[in-house]
Write an enzyme that holds these catalytic residues in place. Structure first.
Site, PDB file in Angstrom:
ATOM      1  N   GLU A  81     -11.297   0.657  -3.628  1.00 29.30           N
ATOM      2  CA  GLU A  81     -10.444   1.162  -2.536  1.00 29.30           C
ATOM      3  C   GLU A  81      -9.166   1.743  -3.152  1.00 29.30           C
ATOM      4  OE1 GLU A  81      -9.546  -2.267  -0.093  1.00 29.30           O
ATOM      5  OE2 GLU A  81      -8.356  -3.216  -1.642  1.00 29.30           O
TER       6      GLU A  81
ATOM      7  N   ASP B  21       0.807  -1.232   0.000  1.00 29.55           N
ATOM      8  CA  ASP B  21       0.000   0.000   0.000  1.00 29.55           C
ATOM      9  C   ASP B  21       0.841   1.283   0.000  1.00 29.55           C
ATOM     10  OD1 ASP B  21      -2.131  -1.787   0.416  1.00 29.55           O
ATOM     11  OD2 ASP B  21      -2.183  -1.436   2.575  1.00 29.55           O
TER      12      ASP B  21
HETATM   13  O1  FUB Z   1      -3.556  -3.272   3.501  1.00 31.59           O
HETATM   14  C1  FUB Z   1      -4.894  -3.435   3.862  1.00 31.59           C
HETATM   15  C2  FUB Z   1      -5.797  -3.047   2.726  1.00 31.59           C
HETATM   16  O2  FUB Z   1      -5.536  -3.852   1.605  1.00 31.59           O
HETATM   17  C3  FUB Z   1      -5.618  -1.643   2.201  1.00 31.59           C
HETATM   18  O3  FUB Z   1      -6.117  -0.657   3.037  1.00 31.59           O
HETATM   19  C4  FUB Z   1      -6.298  -1.787   0.906  1.00 31.59           C
HETATM   20  O4  FUB Z   1      -6.116  -0.732   0.026  1.00 31.59           O
HETATM   21  C5  FUB Z   1      -5.726  -3.100   0.410  1.00 31.59           C
HETATM   22  O5  FUB Z   1      -4.481  -2.919  -0.204  1.00 31.59           O
END
Ligand code: FUB
Length: 324
Positions: free
Chosen positions: A223, A16
């Site tokens: 996301e 991330d």
């Molecule tokens: O790392 C946890 C979660 O997985 C992140 O917040 C999302 O974007 C995905 O990469």
């Protein structure tokens, strides 16, 4: 750099990435994956991270310096569990680290921690940002000095719990031809510690000017928001989650609306995909992650970088993620 992507932290699991140039160096703010033993589920419980490290690079092919622990769950007064994707912004001599974390009732909030240095350590504020919810904050500074936070994530990211910025009694995931659940954008207050307004929906339109639908999971937001500016246009990029792509949409201002353009990165090995786009010394780079080094364990991800190129019309050349 060579055309193939480069793994940046081979000795540990980092994911991330958020990336910025501070003081002429690249600073990387990743999640710090670890083996917690929690079984994998759609709620993301297996992403049980408990600290952040910050990394810096003086050149894209050079050494990646690990500055050590910058913030940890045990030092955050309101903490429950799970430090997910963070980001950092600089204003008036201070660095602000924005991070999502579940509170003691297992609800994701976004917190902020402050340092005099880009690598931290960061001192957390006593409470999460008032009115914050969900995950994946990405902070963008526009040329007029205003700062905006983009945030939100479906499923384990809890965005489906909210309508008009209020938590609902029960979470409803939109379906089929309903408009897709949007990411959120909010302008930050002058002191960088709060929201200056109510968060707004970030709408992504298709080629006919219609909002992308919930059923269009090859293109709709899931996301991992990121914002960058190129040739005066605002590029909002994000993950499509269950279809594992990084896509982008372009607008004329930080709020949008944005018009869908295409795929930046095809699926990688591992369920999640996440990124940052940053210009450094005249070239553009895509920072991202995959689960190749961990043998496909989706909760143990490794940080990568490769060059990102634009076509003459401002579209981005699609990069092969090497996954399915
Ligand atoms: O790392 C946890 C979660 O997985 C992140 O917040 C999302 O974007 C995905 O990469």
């Amino acid at each position: 750099m060579k055309k193939e992507a480069r793994y940046l932290v081979p000795g540990d699991y980092m994911a991330d990435p958020a990336v910025h140039v501070f003081n002429g160096k690249l600073y990387i703010y990743p999640s710090h994956d670890r083996e917690s033993g929690i079984p994998e589920n759609d709620n993301g419980d297996h992403f049980d991270m408990c600290d952040y490290h910050v990394f810096s690079m003086e050149s894209i092919d050079g050494e990646v310096m690990d500055h050590g622990v910058a913030l940890q769950v045990k030092d955050i007064p309101w903490a429950g569990r799970q430090l997910w994707d963070c980001d950092c912004a600089y204003k008036n001599g201070k660095y602000y680290l924005y991070f999502p974390l579940k509170d003691q009732t297992d609800i994701f909030r976004i917190g902020v921690a402050i340092s005099d240095k880009p690598e931290g350590p960061f001192i957390p504020q006593p409470d999460p940002i008032r009115g914050s919810y969900s995950i994946d904050p990405a902070v963008f500074e526009d040329e007029n000095g205003s700062f905006y936070m983009y945030f939100g994530g479906l499923w384990g990211g809890q965005l489906q719990r909210y309508r008009n910025n209020k938590a609902q009694e029960s979470a409803v995931l939109r379906q089929g031809s309903e408009p897709a659940l949007p990411a959120r954008i909010v302008r930050l207050s002058d002191d960088m510690l709060g929201f200056a307004e109510e968060p707004k929906a970030l709408v992504i339109l298709d080629e006919k000017g219609q909002p992308l639908t919930a059923g269009d999971n090859q293109r709709r937001f899931f996301e991992a928001s990121w914002m960058h500016k190129y040739n005066g246009k605002y590029y909002f990029s994000y993950s499509t989650g269950d279809t594992h792509r990084l896509c982008y949409a372009v607008g004329d201002n930080p709020y949008g609306p944005f018009t869908y353009q295409g795929v930046i990165l095809t699926p990688v090995v591992g369920w999640t995909t996440h990124h940052a786009i940053c210009e450094f010394k005249g070239k553009w780079y895509l920072f991202h992650h995959d689960s190749v080094p961990s043998g496909g364990r989706t909760w143990l991800r490794s940080l990568k970088v490769c060059e990102l190129e634009y076509n003459a019309d401002g579209t981005i050349k699609t990069i092969d993620g090497g996954g399915e």
